[in-house]
Design a protein around this motif. Sequence first.
Motif, PDB file in Angstrom:
ATOM      1  N   THR A  99       0.653  -1.624  -0.420  1.00  0.00           N
ATOM      2  CA  THR A  99      -0.190  -0.005   0.241  1.00  0.00           C
ATOM      3  C   THR A  99       0.531   1.292   0.125  1.00  0.00           C
ATOM      4  O   THR A  99       0.123   2.209  -0.565  1.00  0.00           O
ATOM      5  N   ALA A 142      -5.010   2.197  -2.824  1.00  0.00           N
ATOM      6  CA  ALA A 142      -3.937   2.173  -1.599  1.00  0.00           C
ATOM      7  C   ALA A 142      -4.937   2.931  -0.495  1.00  0.00           C
ATOM      8  O   ALA A 142      -4.586   1.932   0.415  1.00  0.00           O
ATOM      9  N   HIS A 201      -7.579   0.363   0.709  1.00  0.00           N
ATOM     10  CA  HIS A 201      -6.992  -1.484   1.087  1.00  0.00           C
ATOM     11  C   HIS A 201      -6.759  -1.462   1.960  1.00  0.00           C
ATOM     12  O   HIS A 201      -7.106  -2.124   3.019  1.00  0.00           O
ATOM     13  N   ARG A 202      -5.515  -0.266   2.653  1.00  0.00           N
ATOM     14  CA  ARG A 202      -5.313  -0.013   4.046  1.00  0.00           C
ATOM     15  C   ARG A 202      -6.160   0.106   5.369  1.00  0.00           C
ATOM     16  O   ARG A 202      -5.975  -0.638   6.092  1.00  0.00           O
TER      17      ARG A 202
END
Length: 107
Positions: free
Chosen positions: A57, A80, A83-84
């Motif tokens: 990420t 990013a 997803h993080r």
Amino acid sequence: MGDGYWEHPPTPGDVEDFGPLADLPTTVDQVTAAGWTPVYGHLSTREERDDYEWSWTGSLAGWALDHPDHPDSAEALDAANGHRTEWLRGYRATWGFATFLLRRTAD
């Protein structure tokens, strides 16, 4: 072979993200039922999984921030960040990853 498994009962969101994974004993049962014998296994530690998640990420976010004029920059940064968030607020506490060295079981 490497595969994810549930270390702890998953949330509905975890199942939505990963699908119907099994717990570790059931995963091994599935492998052996398919005709394979595990001769070695490695369970990734929380630290290893965290390193992996931060690395990918962070790499994607870093690329997006380094290339603000690229047409894919905003999409990459959103991916990013999204997803993080899924990882930190979701499956980080429930998901594990196992790697197995397998040998075909004799018939």
